[in-house]
Design a protein around this motif. Structure first.
Motif, PDB file in Angstrom:
ATOM      1  N   UNK A  10      31.957  -6.392  59.348  1.00 15.49           N
ATOM      2  CA  UNK A  10      33.685  -6.863  59.528  1.00 15.49           C
ATOM      3  C   UNK A  10      33.779  -7.610  58.327  1.00 15.49           C
ATOM      4  N   UNK A  11      32.930  -7.986  57.299  1.00 14.77           N
ATOM      5  CA  UNK A  11      33.493  -8.873  56.167  1.00 14.77           C
ATOM      6  C   UNK A  11      33.902  -8.152  55.121  1.00 14.77           C
ATOM      7  N   UNK A  12      34.986  -8.521  54.693  1.00 16.99           N
ATOM      8  CA  UNK A  12      35.385  -7.914  53.162  1.00 16.99           C
ATOM      9  C   UNK A  12      34.421  -7.849  52.102  1.00 16.99           C
ATOM     10  N   UNK A  13      34.299  -6.898  51.515  1.00 20.45           N
ATOM     11  CA  UNK A  13      33.147  -7.007  50.503  1.00 20.45           C
ATOM     12  C   UNK A  13      33.374  -8.082  49.277  1.00 20.45           C
ATOM     13  N   UNK A  14      34.769  -8.201  48.903  1.00 14.94           N
ATOM     14  CA  UNK A  14      35.273  -8.991  47.837  1.00 14.94           C
ATOM     15  C   UNK A  14      35.349 -10.443  48.011  1.00 14.94           C
ATOM     16  N   UNK A  15      35.125 -10.976  48.853  1.00 14.37           N
ATOM     17  CA  UNK A  15      35.612 -12.322  49.253  1.00 14.37           C
ATOM     18  C   UNK A  15      34.141 -13.148  48.580  1.00 14.37           C
ATOM     19  N   UNK A  16      34.710 -14.317  48.245  1.00 15.17           N
ATOM     20  CA  UNK A  16      33.649 -15.263  47.810  1.00 15.17           C
ATOM     21  C   UNK A  16      32.598 -15.741  48.612  1.00 15.17           C
ATOM     22  N   UNK A  17      31.030 -15.690  48.042  1.00 15.08           N
ATOM     23  CA  UNK A  17      30.122 -15.803  48.863  1.00 15.08           C
ATOM     24  C   UNK A  17      30.229 -17.108  49.767  1.00 15.08           C
ATOM     25  N   UNK A  18      30.749 -18.300  48.887  1.00 12.34           N
ATOM     26  CA  UNK A  18      30.879 -19.553  49.565  1.00 12.34           C
ATOM     27  C   UNK A  18      31.772 -19.350  50.804  1.00 12.34           C
ATOM     28  N   UNK A  19      32.746 -18.570  50.676  1.00  8.41           N
ATOM     29  CA  UNK A  19      33.903 -18.626  51.559  1.00  8.41           C
ATOM     30  C   UNK A  19      33.198 -17.810  52.763  1.00  8.41           C
ATOM     31  N   UNK A  20      32.552 -16.634  52.653  1.00  3.49           N
ATOM     32  CA  UNK A  20      32.062 -15.675  53.715  1.00  3.49           C
ATOM     33  C   UNK A  20      30.983 -16.790  54.473  1.00  3.49           C
ATOM     34  N   UNK A  21      30.187 -17.533  53.778  1.00  8.75           N
ATOM     35  CA  UNK A  21      29.108 -18.127  54.467  1.00  8.75           C
ATOM     36  C   UNK A  21      29.648 -19.365  55.210  1.00  8.75           C
ATOM     37  N   UNK A  22      30.622 -20.012  54.622  1.00 11.65           N
ATOM     38  CA  UNK A  22      31.064 -21.362  55.336  1.00 11.65           C
ATOM     39  C   UNK A  22      32.447 -21.282  56.308  1.00 11.65           C
ATOM     40  N   UNK A  23      33.234 -20.103  56.043  1.00 10.79           N
ATOM     41  CA  UNK A  23      34.163 -20.042  56.597  1.00 10.79           C
ATOM     42  C   UNK A  23      34.225 -18.808  57.660  1.00 10.79           C
ATOM     43  N   UNK A  24      33.940 -17.626  57.286  1.00 13.19           N
ATOM     44  CA  UNK A  24      33.972 -16.547  58.032  1.00 13.19           C
ATOM     45  C   UNK A  24      32.865 -16.476  58.980  1.00 13.19           C
ATOM     46  N   UNK A  25      31.764 -16.707  58.745  1.00 11.21           N
ATOM     47  CA  UNK A  25      30.622 -16.495  59.543  1.00 11.21           C
ATOM     48  C   UNK A  25      30.782 -17.701  60.380  1.00 11.21           C
ATOM     49  N   UNK A  26      30.914 -19.073  60.074  1.00 13.87           N
ATOM     50  CA  UNK A  26      31.104 -19.784  61.172  1.00 13.87           C
ATOM     51  C   UNK A  26      32.173 -19.351  62.167  1.00 13.87           C
ATOM     52  N   UNK A  27      33.323 -18.912  61.798  1.00 13.57           N
ATOM     53  CA  UNK A  27      34.266 -18.639  62.650  1.00 13.57           C
ATOM     54  C   UNK A  27      33.933 -17.483  63.620  1.00 13.57           C
TER      55      UNK A  27
END
Length: 475
Positions: A10-27
């Motif tokens: 589900x996650x766009x591959x170009x997103x910043x790793x910190x953003x993915x870990x701390x924003x997308x995944x918790x959401x």
């Protein structure tokens, strides 16, 4: 980090790793339950405001992607037990938004904003773009006494980015990702700028400093632990969330008043209200225009619900779970109102207020005692005034012996419940009243515009609108 298989795709591959870990995944891993509809005008402290924010918001508020109260905290994400005795933090916040201050200190700023918004130059144009073109001038003028060229471009940009996140909401979208990262980039400069302006208020270097929220927060907080300097700075920033409902209410009110596709009952009540001395007290605690605006808020309800955190257990494991206490279903609950679907400002002629709801009312409701005993907080800003509360926790002011209550009925839910009600509720009502006065006095009629490709605009949490409403003068 290693993502669960069901999330990785589900996650766009170009997103910043910190953003993915701390924003997308918790959401994506978070969940919310819809809570009960209150039958009393209060909410229990077990449903806490502590850290009650969507998980992808923390990165916009704190460097470490999680709550850090040492950097400042807003009352809207602070548990009752953290606010000082008897909800002191909320009372200090409210001290800057009391009704007596509106006419004396803030009305000129709001009227200037309305005159520009509904001026002849904007006739026939999509209005919400014009609204946001000037909105941050009003926002920062009210908070800090600064507007125009004195507001840095970066400060305007961070506000717009925050609203983009509110409206578009989902962190898997590019616009939310880009806006969150822009807020993170610009926030240190914003915090430094706000802090400098707060110091200018302290030093007396701001003209008419007593026409700013910060002045009253500083005076009545006294630099104490329940409203620290860093909290004053933080509130100036976090109010991007609280004040977002202003734009949504302006848009929804225009839509309701428009002859084409609007609400005939709203238009009829509006004309009747404005013809009959709308601002003169008649019967009850509220003026006719107060009652009309309150009914707009009850039926439109720009804030969908009160977000809480509550401790839950699965086996021996405890965790914090998010619960939403809904606003619209409570405001339209037949347990609370006769004919709740009707638009009827007259219902507030007899509705209980925060003055009415005392110890006796608590016992009449079947409670052994006041859940929130009235606790007057004396103000230190030069007024003979205090901020106190009803038996159910709703905060209101008493100035020069005159109470300025709020409707304290369980069925009036657009601003929340009890001790959790929005501290800026009455200022928001005054803002919309000023909008309506300008509409009436200028002979304005709202129209749906024929726009080939309307701009899709964020106006409040999870709310996007097509900017297709304008106005024309009909008298």
């Amino acid at each position: 980090m290693i993502l669960p298989k069901e999330l990785a795709g589900l996650l766009p591959p170009a997103y910043d790793p910190d953003y993915v870990e701390h924003a997308v995944v918790p959401f994506l891993l978070s969940d919310q339950s819809v809570g009960e509809r209150p039958s009393l005008p209060m909410i229990d402290v077990a449903l806490s405001k502590q850290d009650a924010a969507p998980p992808h918001f923390w990165g916009m508020l704190y460097d470490g992607w999680e709550p850090d109260p040492q950097d400042g905290v807003a009352v809207f994400i602070q548990g009752y037990e953290q606010r000082g005795p008897d909800n002191e933090r909320k009372k200090i916040y409210h001290s800057a938004t009391t009704p007596d201050l509106y006419e004396a200190k803030y009305a000129g700023k709001v009227r200037g904003f309305m005159a520009r918004l509904l001026g002849e130059a904007n006739a026939g144009k999509p209005l919400m773009q014009r609204y946001y073109a000037d909105y941050f001038d009003l926002y920062w003028d009210l908070h800090l006494g600064v507007s125009g060229a004195a507001i840095p471009a970066e400060v305007r940009q961070i506000g717009a980015s925050f609203i983009d996140v509110l409206g578009h909401w989902y962190p898997t979208s590019d616009v939310v990702h880009d806006s969150v990262m822009r807020v993170r980039e610009l926030r240190p400069a914003l915090r430094e700028w706000i802090d400098g302006r707060v110091q200018a208020v302290i030093d007396g270097d701001v003209a008419a400093a007593d026409e700013t929220f910060v002045y009253y927060w500083l005076k009545n907080g006294g630099g104490g632990e329940h409203f620290r300097r860093q909290d004053v700075v933080f509130e100036c920033f976090h109010n991007f969330v609280a004040f977002s409902q202003w734009g949504n209410m302006v848009y929804q009110t225009m839509a309701a008043l428009a002859p084409a596709g609007g609400d005939p009952a709203v238009r009829s009540w509006f004309a009747q209200t404005m013809r009959e001395r709308p601002d003169e007290a008649d019967t009850g605690a509220f003026t006719p225009l107060d009652r009309f605006v309150m009914e707009l808020f009850r039926t439109i309800s720009p804030n969908a619900g009160s977000l809480s955190t509550v401790e839950t257990k699965v086996g021996v494991t405890s965790r914090r779970h998010s619960v939403v206490t809904p606003h619209p279903p409570v405001s339209r609950d037949p347990r609370h109102w006769r004919d709740p679907e009707a638009f009827d400002p007259g219902r507030y002629l007899s509705a209980p207020t925060s003055v009415d709801n005392d110890e006796a009312k608590a016992r009449q409701a079947g409670l052994a005692r006041c859940p929130f005993p009235p606790a007057p907080f004396k103000l230190n800003d030069g007024r003979q005034a205090e901020v106190t509360n009803s038996a159910f926790g709703a905060v209101y002011s008493v100035v020069d012996g005159t109470a300025h209550p709020v409707c304290d009925a369980a069925g009036y839910a657009p601003f929340g419940f009890g001790y959790r009600r929005c501290g800026g509720e009455q200022l928001t009502v005054e803002f919309l009243k000023e909008f309506l006065r300008t509409v009436w006095n200028n002979g304005i009629e709202f129209v749906r515009l024929d726009v080939d490709e309307p701009v899709r605009m964020p106006v409040s949490p999870r709310s996007l609108i097509d900017d297709t409403i304008g106005f024309q003068r009909v008298r």
